[in-house]
Design a protein around this motif. Structure first.
Motif, PDB file in Angstrom:
ATOM      1  N   TRP A  34      -9.153 -70.035 -28.085  1.00 27.86           N
ATOM      2  CA  TRP A  34      -8.923 -71.050 -29.102  1.00 27.86           C
ATOM      3  C   TRP A  34      -7.589 -71.739 -28.861  1.00 27.86           C
ATOM      4  O   TRP A  34      -6.671 -71.168 -28.279  1.00 27.86           O
ATOM      5  N   TRP A  91      -7.096 -84.755 -29.235  1.00 30.45           N
ATOM      6  CA  TRP A  91      -7.642 -83.455 -28.873  1.00 30.45           C
ATOM      7  C   TRP A  91      -9.133 -83.357 -29.143  1.00 30.45           C
ATOM      8  O   TRP A  91      -9.849 -82.673 -28.401  1.00 30.45           O
ATOM      9  N   TYR A  92      -9.610 -84.019 -30.199  1.00 28.60           N
ATOM     10  CA  TYR A  92     -10.991 -83.765 -30.623  1.00 28.60           C
ATOM     11  C   TYR A  92     -11.845 -85.023 -30.792  1.00 28.60           C
ATOM     12  O   TYR A  92     -12.987 -84.923 -31.238  1.00 28.60           O
ATOM     13  N   THR A 144     -19.842 -75.249 -35.290  1.00 26.38           N
ATOM     14  CA  THR A 144     -19.685 -76.159 -34.150  1.00 26.38           C
ATOM     15  C   THR A 144     -19.515 -77.572 -34.681  1.00 26.38           C
ATOM     16  O   THR A 144     -20.225 -77.983 -35.604  1.00 26.38           O
ATOM     17  N   ALA A 179     -17.073 -78.628 -29.982  1.00 27.11           N
ATOM     18  CA  ALA A 179     -16.027 -77.606 -30.081  1.00 27.11           C
ATOM     19  C   ALA A 179     -16.501 -76.526 -31.038  1.00 27.11           C
ATOM     20  O   ALA A 179     -17.116 -76.823 -32.070  1.00 27.11           O
ATOM     21  N   ASP A 180     -16.236 -75.294 -30.690  1.00 28.85           N
ATOM     22  CA  ASP A 180     -16.605 -74.172 -31.547  1.00 28.85           C
ATOM     23  C   ASP A 180     -15.469 -73.847 -32.520  1.00 28.85           C
ATOM     24  O   ASP A 180     -14.290 -74.042 -32.216  1.00 28.85           O
ATOM     25  N   TRP A 208     -11.638 -74.064 -30.980  1.00 22.23           N
ATOM     26  CA  TRP A 208     -11.619 -74.087 -29.522  1.00 22.23           C
ATOM     27  C   TRP A 208     -11.499 -75.525 -29.019  1.00 22.23           C
ATOM     28  O   TRP A 208     -11.791 -76.478 -29.755  1.00 22.23           O
ATOM     29  N   PRO A 209     -11.095 -75.733 -27.761  1.00 15.71           N
ATOM     30  CA  PRO A 209     -11.028 -77.098 -27.218  1.00 15.71           C
ATOM     31  C   PRO A 209     -12.419 -77.702 -27.067  1.00 15.71           C
ATOM     32  O   PRO A 209     -13.410 -76.979 -26.960  1.00 15.71           O
ATOM     33  N   ILE A 210     -12.459 -79.020 -27.078  1.00 18.22           N
ATOM     34  CA  ILE A 210     -13.756 -79.680 -26.913  1.00 18.22           C
ATOM     35  C   ILE A 210     -14.231 -79.552 -25.470  1.00 18.22           C
ATOM     36  O   ILE A 210     -13.437 -79.480 -24.535  1.00 18.22           O
ATOM     37  N   ARG A 211     -15.550 -79.514 -25.339  1.00 20.72           N
ATOM     38  CA  ARG A 211     -16.206 -79.433 -24.039  1.00 20.72           C
ATOM     39  C   ARG A 211     -17.379 -80.404 -24.022  1.00 20.72           C
ATOM     40  O   ARG A 211     -17.901 -80.784 -25.072  1.00 20.72           O
TER      41      ARG A 211
END
Length: 259
Positions: free
Chosen positions: A22, A122-123, A184, A198-199, A245-248
């Motif tokens: 995270w 970031w998101y 999510t 992102a979780d 957590w970071p975005i993927r």
């Protein structure tokens, strides 16, 4: 409004050392969950390619959540300056992709410009700056928000709320569980046009019935989503600490499943 005393304790992550990867922690306080059932056809055009609208008994849902945000901190870093405690209101709906269910934010309004910059970077979230107030008077919350858009009819919200009954946990399979226990978030990268996710982790919501009064609500008018004056479901929660957590990319999710 009659009610009961507001709980002082925030639900903390029980074992943070068990979680790896995270990048940010936040605490969400004094949340009012307002939920409206709508027809899927009325919102499908707002769902980006790569996501599928999630429904419950054939209905789509719009949720509006005013709350207080505190304790914003990046991992292994002190609290972010000038972000001690401030109000936010978000408008979200429910989606799924590649077997994963979550939320898709249509808008997020806050009074903190630094958080807006962080969240957009970031998101990739659709944050807007707003003039907001959050006042707690004994056991009642008064909340106002007006987006600083420069338009004559800026999205706005004004209301008050308080808990009414004892805390409870939503039971799996129920509408309340479907609406609130989401871990999510999905977002779209404007630069690459890719869908991201992102979780999020937090302890289950401790919910309470609520007495509320909405004096003004135009948060979805610019989205052409008409809502009834009163939501179909409303709940209160004192709040939780969360890990994010970071975005993927959704392509990463496919790779995880293939592996």
């Amino acid at each position: 409004m009659g009610g009961i005393r507001i709980e002082q304790r925030i639900i903390q992550i029980k074992s943070p050392a068990h979680y790896n990867g995270w990048t940010m922690t936040q605490t969400w306080e004094h949340l009012l969950f307002l939920h409206w059932a709508i027809s899927p056809a009325s919102i499908e055009a707002l769902i980006p390619a790569g996501l599928e609208l999630d429904t419950y008994d054939g209905k789509a849902w719009i949720s509006m959540i005013p709350f207080l945000l505190s304790g914003v901190r990046l991992r292994r870093m002190p609290s972010v300056p000038f972000t001690t405690t401030f109000p936010e209101i978000n408008v979200r709906t429910y989606v799924k992709a590649k077997g994963k269910t979550g939320v898709y934010f249509l808008s997020l309004d806050t009074s903190n410009p630094l958080v807006i910059k962080i969240a957009k970077f970031w998101y990739r979230l659709p944050y807007y700056r707003a003039q907001m107030t959050f006042h707690r008077q004994v056991d009642q919350i008064d909340f106002t928000s007006r987006r600083l858009s420069g338009l004559p009819q800026s999205p706005s919200f004004e209301g008050s709320y308080q808990p009414l009954a004892d805390k409870f946990l939503a039971k799996e399979g129920t509408l309340v569980h479907w609406l609130t226990e989401r871990y999510t978030l999905f977002c779209s990268c404007n630069r690459t046009k890719q869908m991201m996710f992102a979780d999020v982790v937090h302890e289950p919501w401790q919910l309470q019935e609520t007495a509320f009064h909405i004096r003004e609500n135009s948060m979805t008018e610019n989205l052409s989503i008409p809502l009834t004056d009163s939501p179909h479901l409303a709940l209160y929660s004192r709040g939780v600490q969360s890990l994010i957590w970071p975005i993927r990319s959704l392509a990463d999710l496919s790779a995880d499943q293939d592996g």
